[in-house]
Design a protein around this motif. Structure first.
Motif, PDB file in Angstrom:
ATOM      1  N   SER A 161     -33.652 -31.232  95.763  1.00  0.00           N
ATOM      2  CA  SER A 161     -33.069 -30.162  94.958  1.00  0.00           C
ATOM      3  C   SER A 161     -33.830 -28.865  95.194  1.00  0.00           C
ATOM      4  CB  SER A 161     -33.115 -30.525  93.471  1.00  0.00           C
ATOM      5  OG  SER A 161     -34.451 -30.624  93.048  1.00  0.00           O
ATOM      6  N   GLU A 162     -33.191 -27.784  94.795  1.00  0.00           N
ATOM      7  CA  GLU A 162     -33.864 -26.495  94.814  1.00  0.00           C
ATOM      8  C   GLU A 162     -34.398 -26.228  93.413  1.00  0.00           C
ATOM      9  OE1 GLU A 162     -32.939 -22.428  96.872  1.00  0.00           O
ATOM     10  OE2 GLU A 162     -31.766 -22.588  95.030  1.00  0.00           O
ATOM     11  N   THR A 163     -35.658 -25.798  93.354  1.00  0.00           N
ATOM     12  CA  THR A 163     -36.299 -25.523  92.071  1.00  0.00           C
ATOM     13  C   THR A 163     -36.824 -24.095  92.082  1.00  0.00           C
ATOM     14  OG1 THR A 163     -36.966 -27.825  91.896  1.00  0.00           O
ATOM     15  CG2 THR A 163     -38.116 -26.263  90.492  1.00  0.00           C
ATOM     16  N   ILE A 164     -36.686 -23.429  90.955  1.00  0.00           N
ATOM     17  CA  ILE A 164     -37.228 -22.081  90.796  1.00  0.00           C
ATOM     18  C   ILE A 164     -38.181 -22.115  89.606  1.00  0.00           C
ATOM     19  CG2 ILE A 164     -36.712 -19.676  90.288  1.00  0.00           C
ATOM     20  CD1 ILE A 164     -33.936 -20.156  91.547  1.00  0.00           C
ATOM     21  N   ASP A 165     -39.437 -21.758  89.864  1.00  0.00           N
ATOM     22  CA  ASP A 165     -40.459 -21.714  88.817  1.00  0.00           C
ATOM     23  C   ASP A 165     -40.848 -20.266  88.564  1.00  0.00           C
ATOM     24  OD1 ASP A 165     -40.673 -24.504  88.517  1.00  0.00           O
ATOM     25  OD2 ASP A 165     -42.020 -24.631  90.233  1.00  0.00           O
ATOM     26  N   ASP A 166     -40.635 -19.784  87.347  1.00  0.00           N
ATOM     27  CA  ASP A 166     -41.041 -18.432  86.965  1.00  0.00           C
ATOM     28  C   ASP A 166     -42.527 -18.393  86.658  1.00  0.00           C
ATOM     29  OD1 ASP A 166     -38.606 -17.049  87.098  1.00  0.00           O
ATOM     30  OD2 ASP A 166     -37.985 -17.841  85.162  1.00  0.00           O
ATOM     31  N   PHE A 167     -43.186 -17.322  87.050  1.00  0.00           N
ATOM     32  CA  PHE A 167     -44.569 -17.088  86.662  1.00  0.00           C
ATOM     33  C   PHE A 167     -44.580 -16.530  85.237  1.00  0.00           C
ATOM     34  CE2 PHE A 167     -47.513 -16.775  90.444  1.00  0.00           C
ATOM     35  CZ  PHE A 167     -46.713 -17.514  91.285  1.00  0.00           C
ATOM     36  N   PRO A 168     -45.632 -16.798  84.487  1.00  0.00           N
ATOM     37  CA  PRO A 168     -45.776 -16.116  83.196  1.00  0.00           C
ATOM     38  C   PRO A 168     -45.916 -14.611  83.431  1.00  0.00           C
ATOM     39  CG  PRO A 168     -47.394 -17.879  83.424  1.00  0.00           C
ATOM     40  CD  PRO A 168     -46.719 -17.731  84.747  1.00  0.00           C
ATOM     41  N   LYS A 169     -45.463 -13.815  82.502  1.00  0.00           N
ATOM     42  CA  LYS A 169     -45.574 -12.363  82.585  1.00  0.00           C
ATOM     43  C   LYS A 169     -46.826 -11.930  81.826  1.00  0.00           C
ATOM     44  CE  LYS A 169     -41.584 -12.550  84.523  1.00  0.00           C
ATOM     45  NZ  LYS A 169     -41.710 -13.572  85.516  1.00  0.00           N
ATOM     46  N   ILE A 170     -47.543 -10.939  82.356  1.00  0.00           N
ATOM     47  CA  ILE A 170     -48.798 -10.506  81.758  1.00  0.00           C
ATOM     48  C   ILE A 170     -48.749  -9.004  81.502  1.00  0.00           C
ATOM     49  CG2 ILE A 170     -51.290 -10.310  82.086  1.00  0.00           C
ATOM     50  CD1 ILE A 170     -51.050 -12.783  83.950  1.00  0.00           C
ATOM     51  N   ALA A 171     -49.015  -8.624  80.266  1.00  0.00           N
ATOM     52  CA  ALA A 171     -49.164  -7.218  79.888  1.00  0.00           C
ATOM     53  C   ALA A 171     -50.626  -7.023  79.490  1.00  0.00           C
ATOM     54  CB  ALA A 171     -48.248  -6.877  78.715  1.00  0.00           C
ATOM     55  N   ARG A 172     -51.246  -5.985  80.035  1.00  0.00           N
ATOM     56  CA  ARG A 172     -52.670  -5.762  79.783  1.00  0.00           C
ATOM     57  C   ARG A 172     -52.890  -4.285  79.477  1.00  0.00           C
ATOM     58  NH1 ARG A 172     -57.048  -8.943  83.472  1.00  0.00           N
ATOM     59  NH2 ARG A 172     -58.841  -8.555  82.158  1.00  0.00           N
ATOM     60  N   TYR A 173     -53.625  -4.015  78.382  1.00  0.00           N
ATOM     61  CA  TYR A 173     -53.878  -2.651  77.925  1.00  0.00           C
ATOM     62  C   TYR A 173     -55.381  -2.451  77.848  1.00  0.00           C
ATOM     63  CZ  TYR A 173     -49.262  -3.941  76.322  1.00  0.00           C
ATOM     64  OH  TYR A 173     -47.983  -4.419  76.271  1.00  0.00           O
ATOM     65  N   GLY A 174     -55.879  -1.325  78.362  1.00  0.00           N
ATOM     66  CA  GLY A 174     -57.322  -1.146  78.384  1.00  0.00           C
ATOM     67  C   GLY A 174     -57.754   0.271  78.115  1.00  0.00           C
ATOM     68  N   VAL A 175     -59.047   0.383  77.825  1.00  0.00           N
ATOM     69  CA  VAL A 175     -59.685   1.674  77.624  1.00  0.00           C
ATOM     70  C   VAL A 175     -61.043   1.635  78.321  1.00  0.00           C
ATOM     71  CG1 VAL A 175     -60.686   0.993  75.388  1.00  0.00           C
ATOM     72  CG2 VAL A 175     -60.370   3.410  75.913  1.00  0.00           C
ATOM     73  N   ALA A 176     -61.392   2.750  78.955  1.00  0.00           N
ATOM     74  CA  ALA A 176     -62.693   2.887  79.615  1.00  0.00           C
ATOM     75  C   ALA A 176     -63.396   4.101  79.039  1.00  0.00           C
ATOM     76  CB  ALA A 176     -62.515   3.040  81.118  1.00  0.00           C
ATOM     77  N   LEU A 177     -64.668   3.921  78.708  1.00  0.00           N
ATOM     78  CA  LEU A 177     -65.468   4.969  78.087  1.00  0.00           C
ATOM     79  C   LEU A 177     -66.702   5.208  78.942  1.00  0.00           C
ATOM     80  CD1 LEU A 177     -66.244   6.771  75.622  1.00  0.00           C
ATOM     81  CD2 LEU A 177     -67.283   4.724  74.633  1.00  0.00           C
ATOM     82  N   ASP A 178     -66.785   6.396  79.518  1.00  0.00           N
ATOM     83  CA  ASP A 178     -67.968   6.801  80.268  1.00  0.00           C
ATOM     84  C   ASP A 178     -68.950   7.344  79.233  1.00  0.00           C
ATOM     85  OD1 ASP A 178     -69.752   7.544  82.221  1.00  0.00           O
ATOM     86  OD2 ASP A 178     -68.383   8.892  83.258  1.00  0.00           O
ATOM     87  N   VAL A 179     -69.955   6.559  78.899  1.00  0.00           N
ATOM     88  CA  VAL A 179     -70.848   6.863  77.779  1.00  0.00           C
ATOM     89  C   VAL A 179     -71.504   8.228  77.998  1.00  0.00           C
ATOM     90  CG1 VAL A 179     -72.842   6.082  76.457  1.00  0.00           C
ATOM     91  CG2 VAL A 179     -71.231   4.416  77.402  1.00  0.00           C
ATOM     92  N   PRO A 180     -71.255   9.184  77.089  1.00  0.00           N
ATOM     93  CA  PRO A 180     -71.723  10.556  77.293  1.00  0.00           C
ATOM     94  C   PRO A 180     -73.248  10.702  77.388  1.00  0.00           C
ATOM     95  CG  PRO A 180     -70.065  10.491  75.575  1.00  0.00           C
ATOM     96  CD  PRO A 180     -70.398   9.079  75.919  1.00  0.00           C
ATOM     97  N   TYR A 181     -74.031   9.919  76.658  1.00  0.00           N
ATOM     98  CA  TYR A 181     -75.473  10.125  76.601  1.00  0.00           C
ATOM     99  C   TYR A 181     -76.259   9.181  77.498  1.00  0.00           C
ATOM    100  CZ  TYR A 181     -73.941  12.839  72.665  1.00  0.00           C
ATOM    101  OH  TYR A 181     -73.287  13.744  71.884  1.00  0.00           O
ATOM    102  N   ILE A 182     -75.576   8.248  78.160  1.00  0.00           N
ATOM    103  CA  ILE A 182     -76.235   7.338  79.086  1.00  0.00           C
ATOM    104  C   ILE A 182     -75.550   7.510  80.439  1.00  0.00           C
ATOM    105  CG2 ILE A 182     -76.882   4.968  79.602  1.00  0.00           C
ATOM    106  CD1 ILE A 182     -76.569   4.353  76.615  1.00  0.00           C
ATOM    107  N   GLN A 183     -76.214   8.224  81.312  1.00  0.00           N
ATOM    108  CA  GLN A 183     -75.632   8.552  82.611  1.00  0.00           C
ATOM    109  C   GLN A 183     -75.353   7.283  83.424  1.00  0.00           C
ATOM    110  OE1 GLN A 183     -78.134  10.979  85.169  1.00  0.00           O
ATOM    111  NE2 GLN A 183     -76.426  12.403  85.397  1.00  0.00           N
ATOM    112  N   ASN A 184     -74.216   7.244  84.109  1.00  0.00           N
ATOM    113  CA  ASN A 184     -73.805   6.167  85.025  1.00  0.00           C
ATOM    114  C   ASN A 184     -73.399   4.870  84.331  1.00  0.00           C
ATOM    115  OD1 ASN A 184     -74.353   7.887  87.190  1.00  0.00           O
ATOM    116  ND2 ASN A 184     -76.465   7.166  87.325  1.00  0.00           N
ATOM    117  N   LEU A 185     -73.167   4.876  83.024  1.00  0.00           N
ATOM    118  CA  LEU A 185     -72.748   3.674  82.304  1.00  0.00           C
ATOM    119  C   LEU A 185     -71.286   3.813  81.874  1.00  0.00           C
ATOM    120  CD1 LEU A 185     -73.449   0.924  81.014  1.00  0.00           C
ATOM    121  CD2 LEU A 185     -74.080   2.190  78.945  1.00  0.00           C
ATOM    122  N   LEU A 186     -70.493   2.807  82.225  1.00  0.00           N
ATOM    123  CA  LEU A 186     -69.079   2.774  81.863  1.00  0.00           C
ATOM    124  C   LEU A 186     -68.838   1.517  81.024  1.00  0.00           C
ATOM    125  CD1 LEU A 186     -66.250   4.086  82.376  1.00  0.00           C
ATOM    126  CD2 LEU A 186     -66.045   2.538  84.324  1.00  0.00           C
TER     127      LEU A 186
END
Length: 163
Positions: A53-78
């Motif tokens: 037989s022919e089979t079709i398997d769907d992948f789960p769908k992924i939604a991802r939300y993020g935030v990145a903060l370049d720390v103002p008082y510590i240089q080179n830290l994200l």
């Protein structure tokens, strides 16, 4: 080689979509939607003839939300945080799981980065190296992920090329 030198192969195509918003020099927001229309399509008729037989398997769908903060008082830290939602078949319907991720990235030299974080209950650590290739910026990363909620540890290698 399968049964009587016959094998089953699967193929599929899927898409990811992402957006990044730079709110300030030190703050950015992003969202990705992964495995849009991704599915495996496979056929066992070459092996089992009319019983196959022919089979079709769907992948789960992924939604991802993020935030990145370049720390103002510590240089080179994200500092990074993101929230991931996994859906069974289509976005925003039949949610299967939620996952939280947090981490830090510290630039120790011009092209060398140290990484640490938490990946849905697992502790992670790694390093990255940035270098030019074909006149573009390229980055290679390695991360070690402790088992956490998983059956065993993981080693993750990533290579990106920015256009």
């Amino acid at each position: 080689l399968g049964i009587e030198n016959k094998t089953v192969s699967a193929n599929g195509v899927g898409f990811d979509f992402g957006i990044l918003y730079l709110a300030a020099d030190w703050l950015s927001f992003g969202a990705t939607f992964k495995d849009i229309n991704t599915k495996y399509r496979w056929n066992t008729q070459d092996i089992y003839d009319e019983d196959g037989s022919e089979t079709i398997d769907d992948f789960p769908k992924i939604a991802r939300y993020g935030v990145a903060l370049d720390v103002p008082y510590i240089q080179n830290l994200l500092i990074l945080f993101d929230y991931e939602q996994i859906y069974k078949a289509s976005f925003f319907k039949a949610k299967v799981d939620d996952r939280f991720h947090a981490g830090a990235q510290y630039l120790i030299q011009k092209n060398i980065t140290l990484l640490a974080g938490f990946d849905d209950g697992a502790v992670t650590a790694g390093a990255g190296y940035q270098f030019p290739i074909f006149g573009k910026t390229s980055q290679i990363y390695y991360a070690f992920v402790t088992p956490g909620n998983r059956p065993e540890e993981e080693h993750v290698f990533t290579w990106s090329l920015e256009f």
